[in-house]
Design a protein around this motif. Structure first.
Motif, mmCIF file in Angstrom:
data_model
loop_
_atom_site.group_PDB
_atom_site.id
_atom_site.type_symbol
_atom_site.label_atom_id
_atom_site.label_comp_id
_atom_site.label_asym_id
_atom_site.label_seq_id
_atom_site.Cartn_x
_atom_site.Cartn_y
_atom_site.Cartn_z
ATOM 1 N N GLY A 147 31.106 39.616 36.203
ATOM 2 C CA GLY A 147 30.682 40.938 36.168
ATOM 3 C C GLY A 147 31.903 41.268 37.179
ATOM 4 O O GLY A 147 32.757 40.474 37.210
ATOM 5 N N ALA A 153 43.170 39.246 44.047
ATOM 6 C CA ALA A 153 42.323 39.873 42.941
ATOM 7 C C ALA A 153 42.298 41.099 43.285
ATOM 8 O O ALA A 153 42.509 42.251 42.452
ATOM 9 N N SER A 196 35.968 35.466 41.711
ATOM 10 C CA SER A 196 35.627 34.374 42.484
ATOM 11 C C SER A 196 36.867 32.956 41.075
ATOM 12 O O SER A 196 36.591 31.811 42.547
ATOM 13 N N ALA A 210 34.174 43.950 39.545
ATOM 14 C CA ALA A 210 34.296 44.109 40.463
ATOM 15 C C ALA A 210 34.377 46.151 41.092
ATOM 16 O O ALA A 210 33.654 46.535 41.611
ATOM 17 N N ASP A 221 43.097 24.772 40.815
ATOM 18 C CA ASP A 221 41.199 25.651 41.361
ATOM 19 C C ASP A 221 40.675 26.468 41.634
ATOM 20 O O ASP A 221 40.752 27.433 41.556
#
Ligand SMILES: C[S@@+](CC[C@H](N)C(=O)[O-])C[C@H]1O[C@@H](n2cnc3c(N)ncnc32)[C@H](O)[C@@H]1O
Length: 268
Positions: A109, A129, A61, A111, A31
């Motif tokens: 959304g 990321a 996230s 970034a 995860d």
């Protein structure tokens, strides 16, 4: 599967989001989708000086594991934003199941166009990321915009020097966050150009080494289980993934590929 030649910014972004919402990503990564897992998240949280009063934005996230960790361990309120609809839905369902919806929420959304008001957050976390964002200048400017004055941003990311990395190119490289990975100094430059003041910049290469080793073990097990028809990982080309992980291991051993963290603040 999208072809490696389709590495335009929108297709890379969407493909990356789709892959990180897939069963194969969950099987290979669990995860927490970044080297160092929650150990490194805890270290970054310390460097960001988070408290129960902090409102934190977790950019990209993923499944939300870092956001849950910050809420459960430190009592922070956390908003997660991710480009993968699947990840956002699963993370919100998990927040409900954990009875954490008051403290943690997830929104769809980008970034590079954060759906939040200016000056809304005390801190930003962005793990594994930033290197995938096609416009790092725009993403860094968005970090600056949504942070309060005095707020801090903590990034952990894949690092890469300028040497060519044989076997580590194409779309798979983008998905594995290597395609546009840069050195810590280059990441720091993007933040500095966005008016953020870089305070800490450090390598944590051993975490990437651990992660690639763990993935290689899982690929070997997957090969056996798929052969026995006890596992299905649609969209994953096992042989390609094995060759890629071998090349990655070599690049880490020779110091061309690594992992690092950066902390910067909005001073004015
Ligand atoms: C390597 S995963 C890291 C996830 C999470 N930060 C973690 O450490 O577990 C990269 C994540 O970035 C998301 N992503 C990629 N491009 C994005 C973008 N432009 N805006 C928001 N999320 C993005 C993907 O959907 C994926 O969940």
């Amino acid at each position: 599967m999208i072809e490696a030649s389709q590495t335009s910014a929108p297709s890379v972004k969407q493909c990356c989001a789709n892959v990180y919402g897939s069963a194969a990503a969950k099987y290979l990564l669990g995860d927490s989708f970044h080297p160092g897992g929650l150990r490194l998240t805890e270290e970054l949280a310390g460097l960001l000086a988070l408290t129960p009063d902090s409102l934190v934005l977790d950019v990209a996230s993923g499944k939300g594991s870092s956001a849950f960790f910050l809420a459960e361990r430190l009592g922070c309120r956390v908003v997660g934003v991710d480009l993968s609809e699947e990840n956002v839905q699963q993370a919100n369902a998990e927040a409900l199941a954990k009875r954490l919806s008051e403290k943690v929420e997830f929104q769809l959304g980008d970034a590079e166009s954060l759906p939040f008001e200016s000056g809304a957050f005390d801190a930003i976390l962005c793990e594994c990321a930033f290197c995938t964002f096609p416009s790092k200048a725009v993403a860094a400017a968005e970090f600056y915009r949504v942070l309060k004055t005095g707020g801090r941003v903590g990034i952990s990311d894949i690092t890469k020097d300028d040497s060519p990395l044989p076997g580590l190119d194409g779309l798979l490289a983008w998905i594995a966050c290597i395609g546009d990975a840069q050195s810590l100094n280059q990441y720091a430059d993007w933040l500095t150009k966005a008016k953020l003041k870089v305070a800490i910049s450090q390598q944590r290469d051993h975490y990437l080494q651990e992660m690639v080793q763990a993935i290689r073990g899982k690929l070997l097990v997957a090969d056996i289980l798929i052969g026995l028809k006890k596992l299905e990982l649609p969209g994953l080309d096992l042989q390609q993934a094995k060759a890629f992980s071998t090349a990655a291991q070599g690049a880490i051993a020779t110091g061309h590929l690594g992992y690092g963290l950066i902390v910067a603040s909005k001073v004015g």
